[in-house]
Design a protein around this motif. Sequence first.
Motif, PDB file in Angstrom:
ATOM      1  N   LEU A  11      -3.897   3.116   2.829  1.00 55.86           N
ATOM      2  CA  LEU A  11      -4.445   4.033   1.819  1.00 55.86           C
ATOM      3  C   LEU A  11      -4.818   3.300   0.531  1.00 55.86           C
ATOM      4  O   LEU A  11      -5.874   3.561  -0.057  1.00 55.86           O
ATOM      5  CB  LEU A  11      -3.448   5.161   1.533  1.00 55.86           C
ATOM      6  CG  LEU A  11      -3.256   6.166   2.666  1.00 55.86           C
ATOM      7  CD1 LEU A  11      -2.122   7.135   2.337  1.00 55.86           C
ATOM      8  CD2 LEU A  11      -4.541   6.914   2.962  1.00 55.86           C
ATOM      9  N   ILE A  12      -3.965   2.391   0.102  1.00 56.29           N
ATOM     10  CA  ILE A  12      -4.288   1.607  -1.099  1.00 56.29           C
ATOM     11  C   ILE A  12      -5.516   0.744  -0.833  1.00 56.29           C
ATOM     12  O   ILE A  12      -6.426   0.657  -1.659  1.00 56.29           O
ATOM     13  CB  ILE A  12      -3.082   0.736  -1.536  1.00 56.29           C
ATOM     14  CG1 ILE A  12      -1.937   1.627  -2.019  1.00 56.29           C
ATOM     15  CG2 ILE A  12      -3.497  -0.253  -2.630  1.00 56.29           C
ATOM     16  CD1 ILE A  12      -0.623   0.889  -2.226  1.00 56.29           C
ATOM     17  N   GLY A  13      -5.545   0.125   0.345  1.00 55.82           N
ATOM     18  CA  GLY A  13      -6.691  -0.708   0.715  1.00 55.82           C
ATOM     19  C   GLY A  13      -7.990   0.083   0.787  1.00 55.82           C
ATOM     20  O   GLY A  13      -9.059  -0.438   0.495  1.00 55.82           O
ATOM     21  N   MET A  14      -7.907   1.349   1.167  1.00 61.44           N
ATOM     22  CA  MET A  14      -9.101   2.192   1.220  1.00 61.44           C
ATOM     23  C   MET A  14      -9.518   2.639  -0.184  1.00 61.44           C
ATOM     24  O   MET A  14     -10.701   2.840  -0.452  1.00 61.44           O
ATOM     25  CB  MET A  14      -8.831   3.422   2.089  1.00 61.44           C
ATOM     26  CG  MET A  14      -8.693   3.098   3.571  1.00 61.44           C
ATOM     27  SD  MET A  14      -8.052   4.477   4.548  1.00 61.44           S
ATOM     28  CE  MET A  14      -9.338   5.686   4.352  1.00 61.44           C
ATOM     29  N   ALA A  15      -8.554   2.827  -1.075  1.00 60.29           N
ATOM     30  CA  ALA A  15      -8.847   3.334  -2.422  1.00 60.29           C
ATOM     31  C   ALA A  15      -9.402   2.252  -3.356  1.00 60.29           C
ATOM     32  O   ALA A  15     -10.264   2.546  -4.195  1.00 60.29           O
ATOM     33  CB  ALA A  15      -7.596   3.950  -3.030  1.00 60.29           C
ATOM     34  N   ALA A  52      -3.945  -9.743   1.955  1.00 61.22           N
ATOM     35  CA  ALA A  52      -3.032 -10.052   0.848  1.00 61.22           C
ATOM     36  C   ALA A  52      -1.933  -8.994   0.730  1.00 61.22           C
ATOM     37  O   ALA A  52      -0.756  -9.330   0.527  1.00 61.22           O
ATOM     38  CB  ALA A  52      -3.812 -10.156  -0.461  1.00 61.22           C
ATOM     39  N   MET A  53      -2.300  -7.720   0.874  1.00 61.45           N
ATOM     40  CA  MET A  53      -1.292  -6.658   0.767  1.00 61.45           C
ATOM     41  C   MET A  53      -0.315  -6.708   1.932  1.00 61.45           C
ATOM     42  O   MET A  53       0.887  -6.499   1.746  1.00 61.45           O
ATOM     43  CB  MET A  53      -1.969  -5.283   0.690  1.00 61.45           C
ATOM     44  CG  MET A  53      -2.615  -5.024  -0.653  1.00 61.45           C
ATOM     45  SD  MET A  53      -3.101  -3.307  -0.937  1.00 61.45           S
ATOM     46  CE  MET A  53      -3.948  -2.878   0.543  1.00 61.45           C
ATOM     47  N   THR A  54      -0.804  -7.003   3.128  1.00 59.21           N
ATOM     48  CA  THR A  54       0.071  -7.100   4.295  1.00 59.21           C
ATOM     49  C   THR A  54       1.048  -8.260   4.135  1.00 59.21           C
ATOM     50  O   THR A  54       2.248  -8.118   4.401  1.00 59.21           O
ATOM     51  CB  THR A  54      -0.763  -7.262   5.583  1.00 59.21           C
ATOM     52  OG1 THR A  54      -1.607  -6.115   5.716  1.00 59.21           O
ATOM     53  CG2 THR A  54       0.125  -7.389   6.806  1.00 59.21           C
ATOM     54  N   THR A  55       0.553  -9.394   3.670  1.00 59.22           N
ATOM     55  CA  THR A  55       1.415 -10.561   3.442  1.00 59.22           C
ATOM     56  C   THR A  55       2.477 -10.236   2.405  1.00 59.22           C
ATOM     57  O   THR A  55       3.659 -10.544   2.586  1.00 59.22           O
ATOM     58  CB  THR A  55       0.571 -11.772   2.996  1.00 59.22           C
ATOM     59  OG1 THR A  55      -0.382 -12.066   4.021  1.00 59.22           O
ATOM     60  CG2 THR A  55       1.433 -12.987   2.725  1.00 59.22           C
TER      61      THR A  55
END
Length: 188
Positions: A147-151, A126-129
Amino acid sequence: MSETKKENGFTRWSKKHAELWKFIKFSIAGGSSSAVELIVHMVLLNTAFKALTSVPVVNDALNMIGITSKGYLYTYLISTTVGYAIAFILNRKITFKADVNPTLSMILYAIMVVFTIFANGWIGSAMTTFAQSHNLTGNFWDLVIKLIGMAIPTLWTYPCNRFIIHRRKKSTIEAEKAAESSSAAEET
């Protein structure tokens, strides 16, 4: 000399800010296990399973989380298992000092891990899209998204580990509180 007078500044701070200290230890355990996971992943991907990276995997659920080849699938399964196992042990023994049934803790942990893997796949996708549709591309934005996806999973992994998976028996907690009260009474 009383026990408290022997304590250094860090020990006093860690007792005063016990929950923050647990979160810091949780973060260190997560970072350490992630580093080992990454090393195992890269070694396996570039050695043992290199030949299988050209063999496709056609499975919507696996493709959603970025697994598109057999080589990557095997590498991912092994490295993720190693990383999560290290995190489980560090958090159980050092961060939370859990003493409840280890089998139950492992089952609950496995459920959380499976949820986290698929949630990460969905969140990352979703973030990549979103980023691509807003022309937020390139190495910098890839790093920000990663980083956001990891957090984001910390929003549920810390509370799950702290309050559900790595619990302590009430008798252990009560015994520690009694010992602290006794020590404080001796000081006065």
